[in-house]
Design a protein around this motif. Structure first.
Motif, PDB file in Angstrom:
ATOM      1  N   GLN A   1       0.843  -1.206   0.000  1.00  0.00           N
ATOM      2  CA  GLN A   1       0.000   0.000   0.000  1.00  0.00           C
ATOM      3  C   GLN A   1       0.873   1.250   0.000  1.00  0.00           C
ATOM      4  N   ASP A   2       0.271   2.374  -0.318  1.00  0.00           N
ATOM      5  CA  ASP A   2       0.994   3.655  -0.291  1.00  0.00           C
ATOM      6  C   ASP A   2       1.697   3.827   1.051  1.00  0.00           C
ATOM      7  N   GLY A   3       2.949   4.233   1.008  1.00  0.00           N
ATOM      8  CA  GLY A   3       3.701   4.511   2.234  1.00  0.00           C
ATOM      9  C   GLY A   3       4.392   3.285   2.825  1.00  0.00           C
ATOM     10  N   ASP A   4       4.092   2.077   2.302  1.00  0.00           N
ATOM     11  CA  ASP A   4       4.751   0.872   2.843  1.00  0.00           C
ATOM     12  C   ASP A   4       6.251   0.917   2.559  1.00  0.00           C
ATOM     13  N   LYS A   5       7.008   0.364   3.521  1.00  0.00           N
ATOM     14  CA  LYS A   5       8.465   0.377   3.367  1.00  0.00           C
ATOM     15  C   LYS A   5       8.974  -0.964   2.825  1.00  0.00           C
ATOM     16  N   VAL A   6       9.857  -0.889   1.847  1.00  0.00           N
ATOM     17  CA  VAL A   6      10.451  -2.092   1.253  1.00  0.00           C
ATOM     18  C   VAL A   6      11.960  -2.008   1.472  1.00  0.00           C
TER      19      VAL A   6
ATOM     20  N   THR B   1      17.814  -4.591  12.150  1.00  0.00           N
ATOM     21  CA  THR B   1      17.270  -5.310  13.299  1.00  0.00           C
ATOM     22  C   THR B   1      15.783  -4.977  13.473  1.00  0.00           C
ATOM     23  N   ASN B   2      15.350  -3.851  12.877  1.00  0.00           N
ATOM     24  CA  ASN B   2      13.946  -3.428  13.021  1.00  0.00           C
ATOM     25  C   ASN B   2      13.109  -3.903  11.836  1.00  0.00           C
ATOM     26  N   LEU B   3      13.167  -5.199  11.543  1.00  0.00           N
ATOM     27  CA  LEU B   3      12.531  -5.710  10.322  1.00  0.00           C
ATOM     28  C   LEU B   3      11.020  -5.504  10.312  1.00  0.00           C
ATOM     29  N   LYS B   4      10.428  -5.407  11.493  1.00  0.00           N
ATOM     30  CA  LYS B   4       8.965  -5.238  11.570  1.00  0.00           C
ATOM     31  C   LYS B   4       8.506  -3.939  10.896  1.00  0.00           C
ATOM     32  N   ASP B   5       9.421  -3.001  10.700  1.00  0.00           N
ATOM     33  CA  ASP B   5       9.054  -1.720  10.060  1.00  0.00           C
ATOM     34  C   ASP B   5       8.777  -1.890   8.568  1.00  0.00           C
ATOM     35  N   TYR B   6       9.173  -3.040   8.010  1.00  0.00           N
ATOM     36  CA  TYR B   6       9.050  -3.228   6.555  1.00  0.00           C
ATOM     37  C   TYR B   6       7.899  -4.167   6.213  1.00  0.00           C
ATOM     38  N   LYS B   7       7.374  -3.958   5.010  1.00  0.00           N
ATOM     39  CA  LYS B   7       6.301  -4.855   4.543  1.00  0.00           C
ATOM     40  C   LYS B   7       6.899  -5.958   3.658  1.00  0.00           C
ATOM     41  N   LEU B   8       8.066  -5.674   3.080  1.00  0.00           N
ATOM     42  CA  LEU B   8       8.672  -6.654   2.174  1.00  0.00           C
ATOM     43  C   LEU B   8      10.193  -6.444   2.170  1.00  0.00           C
ATOM     44  N   ILE B   9      10.926  -7.561   2.063  1.00  0.00           N
ATOM     45  CA  ILE B   9      12.390  -7.490   1.919  1.00  0.00           C
ATOM     46  C   ILE B   9      12.737  -8.131   0.581  1.00  0.00           C
ATOM     47  N   VAL B  10      13.580  -7.458  -0.186  1.00  0.00           N
ATOM     48  CA  VAL B  10      14.023  -8.027  -1.470  1.00  0.00           C
ATOM     49  C   VAL B  10      15.537  -8.240  -1.368  1.00  0.00           C
ATOM     50  N   GLN B  11      15.931  -9.506  -1.312  1.00  0.00           N
ATOM     51  CA  GLN B  11      17.346  -9.888  -1.126  1.00  0.00           C
ATOM     52  C   GLN B  11      17.985 -10.152  -2.493  1.00  0.00           C
TER      53      GLN B  11
ATOM     54  N   ALA C   1      13.404 -12.570   8.889  1.00  0.00           N
ATOM     55  CA  ALA C   1      12.223 -11.952   8.272  1.00  0.00           C
ATOM     56  C   ALA C   1      10.963 -12.690   8.710  1.00  0.00           C
ATOM     57  N   GLN C   2      11.015 -14.013   8.673  1.00  0.00           N
ATOM     58  CA  GLN C   2       9.827 -14.790   9.046  1.00  0.00           C
ATOM     59  C   GLN C   2       9.479 -14.585  10.518  1.00  0.00           C
ATOM     60  N   ASN C   3      10.504 -14.499  11.379  1.00  0.00           N
ATOM     61  CA  ASN C   3      10.231 -14.254  12.809  1.00  0.00           C
ATOM     62  C   ASN C   3       9.573 -12.903  13.027  1.00  0.00           C
ATOM     63  N   ALA C   4       9.914 -11.950  12.144  1.00  0.00           N
ATOM     64  CA  ALA C   4       9.325 -10.616  12.282  1.00  0.00           C
ATOM     65  C   ALA C   4       7.993 -10.519  11.531  1.00  0.00           C
ATOM     66  N   GLY C   5       7.586 -11.602  10.876  1.00  0.00           N
ATOM     67  CA  GLY C   5       6.313 -11.604  10.148  1.00  0.00           C
ATOM     68  C   GLY C   5       6.375 -10.784   8.866  1.00  0.00           C
ATOM     69  N   VAL C   6       7.581 -10.703   8.257  1.00  0.00           N
ATOM     70  CA  VAL C   6       7.749  -9.891   7.041  1.00  0.00           C
ATOM     71  C   VAL C   6       8.049 -10.817   5.859  1.00  0.00           C
ATOM     72  N   TYR C   7       7.420 -10.547   4.727  1.00  0.00           N
ATOM     73  CA  TYR C   7       7.692 -11.363   3.531  1.00  0.00           C
ATOM     74  C   TYR C   7       9.073 -11.034   2.980  1.00  0.00           C
ATOM     75  N   ILE C   8       9.707 -12.053   2.425  1.00  0.00           N
ATOM     76  CA  ILE C   8      11.033 -11.837   1.830  1.00  0.00           C
ATOM     77  C   ILE C   8      11.079 -12.536   0.472  1.00  0.00           C
ATOM     78  N   THR C   9      11.647 -11.858  -0.508  1.00  0.00           N
ATOM     79  CA  THR C   9      11.817 -12.463  -1.825  1.00  0.00           C
ATOM     80  C   THR C   9      13.229 -12.145  -2.321  1.00  0.00           C
ATOM     81  N   ASN C  10      13.541 -12.531  -3.565  1.00  0.00           N
ATOM     82  CA  ASN C  10      14.873 -12.167  -4.049  1.00  0.00           C
ATOM     83  C   ASN C  10      14.777 -11.455  -5.391  1.00  0.00           C
TER      84      ASN C  10
END
Ligand code: SF4
Length: 392
Positions: free
Chosen positions: A285-290, A334-344, A362-371
């Protein structure tokens, strides 16, 4: 020998309390003064890395850490770095004179991360090098016993070494028959390093040689000509993620195709978790952090994949006003919860353990991760096609 990438080395963390003899142990193993040895407690501050070849195991990377039990002003920062090393260590060495409370705590930390542990009992007096079930006894300062110490360490290391280092999984050679043909599309644009190929491409070529496959390498400008000129169809086509749409549009449906980055995702990460992460792009959504996480610190060009191409394409395809942040090298937020998605990125400079640690965090923080490769394929609408080679 020294040019083997860190990502292909067995990473061995040396742990212990302050002044236990960790740096002396490293110096004994490598035969030179890599780490400063001093009577002053806490001399090792940052993690000291040293590459070495151990026989018959192969290339290793020593990680000498700051000691536990440091009472100086910087102690918390040092300890943080030491603990972070456990996210990438394949094996841990605990240097101690005897096992006291602090050693028990270190052992527990290592066990909680499922890292094989070797204990090195450092004796003050001169003694013979002795191999134990789970470690060895020696005097780390006795250079005259260096050769015995290395042999003893290698013997114990072989017993605990993770199986995937001893028998590394295939990168792509299992996707084509022996004697089959793999066609690689390698764009040589201004982002390509001068005079060489990047590591995933080199690794792919080597893996095909190991697997007995033939290869053909072409730029995207020569791809159609190469394909048309072949008497037999390739068993697999692999491209750089940046030309994935072009590859899919120009490859016959019956020919399987994928990208170097997706091969790296399977080799070093978790293909299923990354594919699931790609689906989350459409919920942004608008404003989400990646968070864009790159494992090396290369100089970014004007058209850099991590800082320019992925952010622009993601904003364009989702139509959302997204906020992108970047990390590079071994650092991870360390603050992964601030993000909606991580792209590795493909993570070619890191070992599998480091990438799996990022996925777990990422999974422990409940954040999706892709590459990168999976993300670009999804954004270009071709993910299903480039995942076909991996369907069981
Ligand atoms: S960005 Fe990632 S995949 Fe690309 S070269 Fe650096 S470490 Fe390797």
């Amino acid at each position: 020998m020294q040019s083997t990438s860190k990502g292909l080395r067995l990473q061995i963390a040396i742990l212990g309390k302050v002044n236990a003899g960790k740096s002396s142990f490293l110096n004994l193993m490598v035969g030179q003064e890599v780490s400063i040895v001093s009577e002053v407690k806490g001399t090792t501050t940052d993690v000291v890395e040293k590459a070495q070849e151990l026989h018959p195991l192969g290339p290793v990377l020593w990680l000498d850490t700051a000691g536990f039990g440091d009472k100086t002003a910087l102690s918390n920062k040092r300890l943080e770095k030491t603990i972070k090393v456990l996210d990438r260590a394949d094996v841990a060495v605990l240097v101690c004179d005897e096992e006291e409370t602090i050693e028990k705590e270190i052992e527990e930390l290592v066990q909680n991360k499922n890292i094989p542990l070797i204990k090195v009992f450092n004796k003050k007096e001169n003694c013979d090098v002795k191999v134990l079930e789970n470690g060895l006894v020696l005097n780390v300062s006795n250079l005259s016993k260096r050769s015995e110490a290395i042999s003893a360490f290698e013997e114990v290391l072989l017993k605990v070494c993770p199986e995937d280092f001893l028998t590394p999984p295939a990168m792509l050679s299992d996707l084509a028959p022996k004697g089959g043909l793999v066609l690689m599309i390698v764009p040589i644009d201004y982002e390509a390093p001068k005079g060489r190929l990047i590591l995933p491409q080199v690794q792919a070529i080597r893996d095909c040689l190991d697997g007995g496959q033939m290869m053909m390498v072409a730029k995207e400008t020569e791809y159609k000509k190469a394909l048309d000129g072949l008497k037999i169809k390739p068993d697999l086509v692999v491209c750089d993620s940046q030309v994935v749409k072009f590859m899919v549009e120009n490859t016959p449906k019956e020919v399987r195709c994928t990208t170097f980055s997706i091969l790296m995702a399977r080799l070093k990460g978790d293909l299923k978790a990354f594919a699931k992460g790609a689906e989350a792009i459409w919920d942004l959504q608008d404003g989400d952090k990646v968070l864009i996480a790159e494992s090396c610190t290369h100089h970014a060009s004007d058209d850099d994949i991590g800082t320019v191409k992925i952010p622009n394409l993601m904003k364009k395809k989702t139509g959302k006003n997204l906020v992108f942040e970047h990390v590079s090298g071994c650092d991870f937020k360390t603050n992964l919860k601030d993000y909606k998605l991580i792209v590795q990125c493909g993570g070619c400079t890191q070992n599998r353990r480091a990438i799996l640690s990022r996925i777990a965090a990422a999974q422990n923080a409940g954040v999706y991760i892709t590459n990168y490769g999976i993300c670009l394929s999804e954004l270009n609408g071709v993910l299903k096609r480039v995942l076909e080679p991996f369907q069981e």
